[in-house]
Design a protein around this motif. Structure first.
Motif, PDB file in Angstrom:
ATOM      1  N   THR A  65      86.738  30.014  47.017  1.00  0.00           N
ATOM      2  CA  THR A  65      87.587  29.396  48.048  1.00  0.00           C
ATOM      3  C   THR A  65      88.185  30.465  48.961  1.00  0.00           C
ATOM      4  OG1 THR A  65      88.102  27.728  46.407  1.00  0.00           O
ATOM      5  CG2 THR A  65      89.511  27.779  48.347  1.00  0.00           C
ATOM      6  N   ILE A  68      85.491  31.950  51.295  1.00  0.00           N
ATOM      7  CA  ILE A  68      85.126  31.098  52.434  1.00  0.00           C
ATOM      8  C   ILE A  68      86.231  31.168  53.495  1.00  0.00           C
ATOM      9  CG2 ILE A  68      84.613  28.700  53.160  1.00  0.00           C
ATOM     10  CD1 ILE A  68      82.491  29.614  51.194  1.00  0.00           C
ATOM     11  N   SER A 111      74.696  29.811  49.551  1.00  0.00           N
ATOM     12  CA  SER A 111      75.472  28.564  49.604  1.00  0.00           C
ATOM     13  C   SER A 111      76.865  28.826  50.205  1.00  0.00           C
ATOM     14  CB  SER A 111      75.495  27.922  48.216  1.00  0.00           C
ATOM     15  OG  SER A 111      76.776  27.812  47.714  1.00  0.00           O
ATOM     16  N   ARG A 112      77.446  29.993  49.935  1.00  0.00           N
ATOM     17  CA  ARG A 112      78.743  30.335  50.562  1.00  0.00           C
ATOM     18  C   ARG A 112      78.573  30.518  52.074  1.00  0.00           C
ATOM     19  NH1 ARG A 112      82.203  34.513  46.948  1.00  0.00           N
ATOM     20  NH2 ARG A 112      82.232  33.388  44.975  1.00  0.00           N
ATOM     21  N   ASP A 114      76.417  29.136  53.976  1.00  0.00           N
ATOM     22  CA  ASP A 114      76.237  27.813  54.594  1.00  0.00           C
ATOM     23  C   ASP A 114      77.588  27.109  54.738  1.00  0.00           C
ATOM     24  OD1 ASP A 114      73.532  28.146  54.860  1.00  0.00           O
ATOM     25  OD2 ASP A 114      73.025  27.136  52.975  1.00  0.00           O
ATOM     26  N   GLU A 115      78.402  27.204  53.695  1.00  0.00           N
ATOM     27  CA  GLU A 115      79.699  26.517  53.751  1.00  0.00           C
ATOM     28  C   GLU A 115      80.621  27.134  54.811  1.00  0.00           C
ATOM     29  OE1 GLU A 115      81.641  25.936  49.959  1.00  0.00           O
ATOM     30  OE2 GLU A 115      83.493  25.265  50.953  1.00  0.00           O
TER      31      GLU A 115
END
Ligand SMILES: Cc1cc2nc3c(=O)[nH]c(=O)nc-3n(C[C@H](O)[C@H](O)[C@H](O)COP(=O)(O)OP(=O)(O)OC[C@H]3O[C@@H](n4cnc5c(N)ncnc54)[C@H](O)[C@@H]3O)c2cc1C
Length: 383
Positions: A65, A68, A111-112, A114-115
């Motif tokens: 978290t 990101i 995946s991070r 992309d987020e």
């Protein structure tokens, strides 16, 4: 001499310069005092000049978290700085390469990204070898073209300085603080002349100097830690920037004919913010450079040490390097960016914070301004 301002900024690194430009643009009467005779002589120029775009921090920060969130702030800062000072972008037409050695982390990194909305394009080893022929991409399962850039910080600071002055901000270089008494700050310049500044808000954009000022002038020990890192400056090693995302590997950006290389997660906790080089740490970095550029000729290279500031709630906790806006004493606000690239986000939050407290009565209130709420706290931490 007695001078009165809305905001007095103490410290002219990237935070002070950007705050000076934004706050004076809002019509506030602003002054900035800097103890050195030049602006931004500390970490704001002793760094890699790497305008992040979330690529590195989305991967390197352990907590997903937080990673990101920092990546998004870096993207925000990246876009704002490129728009504000496009002339400071170096090699705008060359994309750097991000490398991942640990293949078990590849899917989590992607995946991070992309987020957080990090831009990347996977490329083959053959393509990477065409872009950076001298580098070794052996045992590197993840190679990506990314959108980070090198930034000429001196051009950025020149522009911030010029525009802040144009909007009325006054700069006092070579000014040592002698006394802070309430909202008054007395300084002495190099000719021995004393000036008393009075300001509604005193903002400490003093980076590694903030802790000492608070200890000496307010008797308060701010929860700040210092982390020393090293850089190597050498003749340019490649056409494109190349940086690993793994810990204890090298990250390289270029400025003209010169490359500046840092070492991921090499920071050493230190009691005082000094710039002396620790030979063993510098050698670790040099070994990291040779892992990617095996034929690097290091004869004409330079070791540089610098210090990052970590404002924490728990002095024994993990390294955070978060941004911070805190008002430990009413009227006295500390601002610290985790990274240079986060300074745009930090100074926008600061501008809003100052606006709330130094309102302009000529502008009508919004319904939300009139909505009754409990007295706002005088202190706000931004994590
Ligand atoms: C090795 C290293 C590499 C880095 N690389 C990058 C990178 O590539 N990209 C990135 O985004 N971030 C990078 N960073 C982080 C970035 O450099 C810092 O977060 C940023 O420069 C801090 O800026 P600042 O203006 O808050 O503080 P500073 O740069 O420390 O500026 C504070 C100013 O306040 C002045 N001052 C201090 N005390 C007083 C006083 N008593 N009175 C008046 N003035 C005072 C100082 O002289 C200085 O000019 C790096 C950091 C390090 C250590």
């Amino acid at each position: 001499m007695d001078l009165s301002y809305d905001v007095l900024l103490i410290g002219g690194g990237i935070t002070g310069l950007m705050a000076a430009q934004k706050l004076s643009d809002l019509g506030l009467r602003v002054a900035l005092i800097e103890k050195q005779t030049t602006l931004a002589s500390g970490p704001s120029t002793r760094n890699e000049g790497w305008l992040h775009r979330g690529t590195y921090h989305a991967s390197s920060i352990r907590d997903r978290t937080a990673a990101i969130q920092v990546a998004r702030r870096c993207i925000y800062g990246h876009k704002q700085l490129r728009r504000f000072s496009p002339e400071a972008v170096e090699d705008a037409d060359v994309l750097p390469l991000a490398l991942v050695r640990d293949k078990d982390r590849l899917s989590e990194v992607i995946s991070r990204w992309d987020e957080a909305n990090v831009r990347y394009r996977p490329i083959s080893r053959a393509e990477a070898e065409r872009i950076v022929p001298d580098a070794s991409f052996k045992k590197v399962p993840g190679i990506f073209e990314v959108a980070d850039v090198s930034f000429n910080t001196r051009i950025l600071y020149r522009k911030l300085f010029a525009l802040a002055q144009k909007s009325g901000c006054k700069f006092y270089l070579g000014s040592e603080i002698e006394v802070i008494d309430g909202q008054s700050v007395v300084t002495r310049d190099q000719t021995g002349e004393r000036t008393t500044f009075t300001a509604s808000k005193v903002v400490y954009s003093s980076g590694i100097g903030a802790k000492e000022i608070f200890r000496k002038r307010h008797g308060i020990d701010l929860p700040i830690r210092y982390w020393k890192s090293h850089l190597v400056v050498t003749k340019r090693l490649a056409h494109a920037g190349v940086f690993f995302l793994d810990p204890h590997e090298a990250a390289m950006m270029h400025h003209g004919d010169v490359s500046i290389i840092g070492f991921n997660e090499d920071a050493l906790l230190c009691a005082e913010p000094t710039y002396d080089v620790i030979a063993e740490r510098a050698e670790n970095l040099r070994r990291g450079i040779r892992r990617i550029f095996p034929s690097w000729d290091d004869r004409d290279s330079l070791n540089v040490a610098c210090v990052k500031v970590d404002y924490v709630t728990d002095l024994a906790g993990a390294r955070s390097l978060n941004i911070a806006i805190s008002e430990p004493i009413p009227g006295h606000v500390v601002v610290l960016p985790g990274k240079m690239t986060e300074a745009p986000y930090l100074t926008d939050v600061l501008a809003s914070y100052i606006h709330d407290r130094l309102d302009n009565p000529d502008i009508a209130l919004r319904p939300c301004d009139e909505f009754p709420i409990l007295e706002a706290s005088t202190t706000r931490e931004v994590a």
